[in-house]
Design a protein around this motif. Structure first.
Motif, PDB file in Angstrom:
ATOM      1  N   ILE A   9       6.191 -17.907  11.605  1.00 53.20           N
ATOM      2  CA  ILE A   9       7.193 -18.655  12.360  1.00 53.20           C
ATOM      3  C   ILE A   9       6.449 -19.595  13.301  1.00 53.20           C
ATOM      4  CG2 ILE A   9       9.168 -18.515  13.898  1.00 53.20           C
ATOM      5  CD1 ILE A   9       9.599 -17.270  11.113  1.00 53.20           C
ATOM      6  N   GLU A  10       6.552 -20.874  13.019  1.00 50.96           N
ATOM      7  CA  GLU A  10       5.778 -21.865  13.774  1.00 50.96           C
ATOM      8  C   GLU A  10       6.505 -22.245  15.051  1.00 50.96           C
ATOM      9  OE1 GLU A  10       2.802 -22.549  13.108  1.00 50.96           O
ATOM     10  OE2 GLU A  10       2.569 -21.920  11.018  1.00 50.96           O
ATOM     11  N   GLY A  16      -0.002 -15.395  23.462  1.00 54.66           N
ATOM     12  CA  GLY A  16      -0.725 -15.310  22.200  1.00 54.66           C
ATOM     13  C   GLY A  16      -0.028 -14.517  21.110  1.00 54.66           C
ATOM     14  N   ILE A  17       1.256 -14.283  21.254  1.00 54.05           N
ATOM     15  CA  ILE A  17       2.004 -13.514  20.251  1.00 54.05           C
ATOM     16  C   ILE A  17       2.189 -14.340  18.979  1.00 54.05           C
ATOM     17  CG2 ILE A  17       4.320 -12.608  19.738  1.00 54.05           C
ATOM     18  CD1 ILE A  17       4.388 -11.552  22.600  1.00 54.05           C
ATOM     19  N   GLU A  18       2.080 -13.683  17.828  1.00 56.79           N
ATOM     20  CA  GLU A  18       2.319 -14.315  16.534  1.00 56.79           C
ATOM     21  C   GLU A  18       3.433 -13.560  15.812  1.00 56.79           C
ATOM     22  OE1 GLU A  18      -1.211 -14.696  14.197  1.00 56.79           O
ATOM     23  OE2 GLU A  18      -2.354 -15.655  15.803  1.00 56.79           O
ATOM     24  N   LEU A  19       4.336 -14.321  15.196  1.00 55.69           N
ATOM     25  CA  LEU A  19       5.476 -13.738  14.490  1.00 55.69           C
ATOM     26  C   LEU A  19       5.507 -14.239  13.056  1.00 55.69           C
ATOM     27  CD1 LEU A  19       8.177 -12.179  14.364  1.00 55.69           C
ATOM     28  CD2 LEU A  19       9.287 -14.224  15.332  1.00 55.69           C
ATOM     29  N   TYR A  20       5.622 -13.298  12.124  1.00 59.53           N
ATOM     30  CA  TYR A  20       5.725 -13.600  10.698  1.00 59.53           C
ATOM     31  C   TYR A  20       6.993 -12.950  10.156  1.00 59.53           C
ATOM     32  CZ  TYR A  20       0.771 -14.954  10.885  1.00 59.53           C
ATOM     33  OH  TYR A  20      -0.427 -15.563  11.176  1.00 59.53           O
ATOM     34  N   LEU A 257      13.231 -12.446  19.120  1.00 57.56           N
ATOM     35  CA  LEU A 257      12.893 -13.597  19.965  1.00 57.56           C
ATOM     36  C   LEU A 257      13.279 -13.349  21.420  1.00 57.56           C
ATOM     37  CD1 LEU A 257      13.880 -16.583  17.629  1.00 57.56           C
ATOM     38  CD2 LEU A 257      11.639 -15.533  17.967  1.00 57.56           C
ATOM     39  N   ASP A 258      14.380 -12.650  21.631  1.00 56.18           N
ATOM     40  CA  ASP A 258      14.781 -12.317  22.996  1.00 56.18           C
ATOM     41  C   ASP A 258      13.781 -11.357  23.634  1.00 56.18           C
ATOM     42  OD1 ASP A 258      16.762 -12.537  25.135  1.00 56.18           O
ATOM     43  OD2 ASP A 258      17.208 -10.438  24.721  1.00 56.18           O
ATOM     44  N   LEU A 259      13.332 -10.362  22.874  1.00 56.92           N
ATOM     45  CA  LEU A 259      12.365  -9.397  23.402  1.00 56.92           C
ATOM     46  C   LEU A 259      11.014 -10.054  23.686  1.00 56.92           C
ATOM     47  CD1 LEU A 259      13.106  -6.226  21.228  1.00 56.92           C
ATOM     48  CD2 LEU A 259      13.741  -6.633  23.617  1.00 56.92           C
ATOM     49  N   ILE A 260      10.637 -11.034  22.873  1.00 57.78           N
ATOM     50  CA  ILE A 260       9.395 -11.763  23.145  1.00 57.78           C
ATOM     51  C   ILE A 260       9.486 -12.456  24.497  1.00 57.78           C
ATOM     52  CG2 ILE A 260       7.999 -13.763  22.461  1.00 57.78           C
ATOM     53  CD1 ILE A 260       8.500 -12.993  19.542  1.00 57.78           C
ATOM     54  N   GLN A 261      10.611 -13.110  24.746  1.00 58.25           N
ATOM     55  CA  GLN A 261      10.790 -13.821  26.017  1.00 58.25           C
ATOM     56  C   GLN A 261      10.857 -12.863  27.205  1.00 58.25           C
ATOM     57  OE1 GLN A 261      10.519 -17.109  26.297  1.00 58.25           O
ATOM     58  NE2 GLN A 261      10.182 -17.127  24.070  1.00 58.25           N
ATOM     59  N   LYS A 262      11.258 -11.630  26.940  1.00 53.64           N
ATOM     60  CA  LYS A 262      11.345 -10.625  28.005  1.00 53.64           C
ATOM     61  C   LYS A 262      10.060  -9.810  28.141  1.00 53.64           C
ATOM     62  CE  LYS A 262      16.382 -10.112  27.728  1.00 53.64           C
ATOM     63  NZ  LYS A 262      17.520  -9.235  27.343  1.00 53.64           N
ATOM     64  N   PRO A 267       0.506  -8.722  25.090  1.00 53.96           N
ATOM     65  CA  PRO A 267      -0.182  -9.967  24.716  1.00 53.96           C
ATOM     66  C   PRO A 267      -0.933  -9.819  23.388  1.00 53.96           C
ATOM     67  CG  PRO A 267      -0.498  -9.493  27.040  1.00 53.96           C
ATOM     68  CD  PRO A 267       0.174  -8.288  26.459  1.00 53.96           C
ATOM     69  N   ASN A 268      -0.936 -10.922  22.629  1.00 49.61           N
ATOM     70  CA  ASN A 268      -1.658 -11.032  21.353  1.00 49.61           C
ATOM     71  C   ASN A 268      -1.105 -10.119  20.255  1.00 49.61           C
ATOM     72  OD1 ASN A 268      -3.585 -12.927  22.496  1.00 49.61           O
ATOM     73  ND2 ASN A 268      -4.509 -11.166  23.531  1.00 49.61           N
ATOM     74  N   SER A 269       0.103  -9.637  20.435  1.00 51.84           N
ATOM     75  CA  SER A 269       0.718  -8.809  19.401  1.00 51.84           C
ATOM     76  C   SER A 269       0.980  -9.631  18.147  1.00 51.84           C
ATOM     77  CB  SER A 269       2.043  -8.218  19.891  1.00 51.84           C
ATOM     78  OG  SER A 269       1.855  -7.283  20.913  1.00 51.84           O
ATOM     79  N   LYS A 270       0.819  -8.986  17.016  1.00 56.78           N
ATOM     80  CA  LYS A 270       1.188  -9.584  15.735  1.00 56.78           C
ATOM     81  C   LYS A 270       2.412  -8.822  15.216  1.00 56.78           C
ATOM     82  CE  LYS A 270      -3.153 -11.595  14.109  1.00 56.78           C
ATOM     83  NZ  LYS A 270      -3.790 -11.627  15.431  1.00 56.78           N
TER      84      LYS A 270
END
Length: 301
Positions: A9-10, A16-20, A257-262, A267-270
């Motif tokens: 997901i670009e 540094g979180i990355e989401l696929y 996406l909501d949990l990422i913002q919260k 950090p740096n989770s994949k």
């Protein structure tokens, strides 16, 4: 995009979180995602045991009914449908119309009777009507379904990702993912239903403790949507070209996406989100939204 491939997901995420997202929706044009996985070994078993008929249960807008009708080649299929309001209006419902076109026969029952779908006497009464059949439970969840869902994660997935996220309906898909996951991974189920009863269901199928259920993004319960959710689905598609369904994966992705913002995720989770398909349900949902003069889900064909 190839089937089962992980698509990044670009978007710009904090820390540094990355989401696929794993594109299980591309496994099959009709029987996509977890429905494909759940039916794989059940249909093999039915064939091995010599059954000629498959009987299963579902509502009028059930992706599971569609999947069984589309997948059970060589079998006679029978769908026990919750509610009697569409007995004479099958062609007005895109789910039932598709199933009927693929040869499924329907047995409509009122909602009170439908609650007995696991009752021995009710099943015996269906045998009296239809003879011998191989029974696939509502939603397809049983041990063979979980065996199929254990094949969702690849060996690379198990070594790459810190979190695996999955939408939940009957608990079968996430049970398979838990069983095949690395014990160091955290598996998060996003429930499309109210209530936490699915925890007990999952414990019947798994031994690991590396999982939890998030019930904060059901948007009112199974089959319920809001204007906010529909806008999210359309915006997400515009940004990523990935269609999500409004019952399961859309709610899951909204939650992620909501949990990422919260700052839920370190950090740096994949993170890997499982796209379990269900896109057949969009046309039916849009029909309901149009009747209410609401914004509809707008994806390119």
């Amino acid at each position: 995009m190839e089937k089962n491939q992980n698509q990044k997901i670009e978007m710009i995420f904090p820390n540094g979180i990355e989401l696929y997202i794993k594109r299980e929706d591309l496994l099959h044009p009709i029987i996509s995602g977890n429905k494909f996985r759940k039916l794989k070994y059940n249909l093999e078993e039915a064939k091995k045991l010599g059954f000629k008929k498959i009987l299963t249960f579902g509502g009028a807008f059930s992706n599971h009914i569609v999947a069984v009708a589309g997948a059970a080649f060589g079998f006679e299929t029978i769908g026990v449908i919750r509610g009697e309001e569409l007995i004479d209006k099958v062609q007005e419902n895109p789910f039932l119309a598709f199933a009927q076109q693929n040869g499924m026969k329907f047995h409509f029952v009122d909602r009170s009777t439908y609650r007995n779908k696991s009752d021995k006497k009710f099943i015996e009464s269906l045998h009296d009507l239809y003879g011998d059949f191989y029974l696939v439970p509502e939603g397809g969840t049983n041990q063979l379904a979980i065996k199929g869902c254990e094949e969702i994660l690849t060996s690379k997935d198990k070594s790459t990702f810190d979190f695996i996220c999955c939408a939940m309906g009957t608990g079968g898909t996430i049970s398979g993912i838990i069983n095949s996951s690395n014990a160091s991974q955290e598996i998060i189920g996003f429930s499309s239903l109210k209530g936490g009863f699915l925890s007990d269901v999952i414990r019947n199928f798994v031994q690991k403790e590396n999982w939890n259920i998030n019930c904060g993004y059901h948007f009112g319960g199974y089959g319920k949507v809001s204007d906010e959710l529909i806008r999210f689905l359309n915006t997400f598609y515009q940004q990523t070209n990935i269609p999500l369904d409004p019952i399961y994966t859309g709610k899951m992705m909204f939650g992620i996406l909501d949990l990422i913002q919260k700052d839920y995720f370190p950090p740096n989770s994949k993170i890997l989100a499982i796209h379990t398909g269900g896109l057949q349900g969009i046309s039916g949902m849009n029909d309901l939204l149009k009747k209410k003069n609401k914004e509809i889900i707008q994806y390119n064909d």
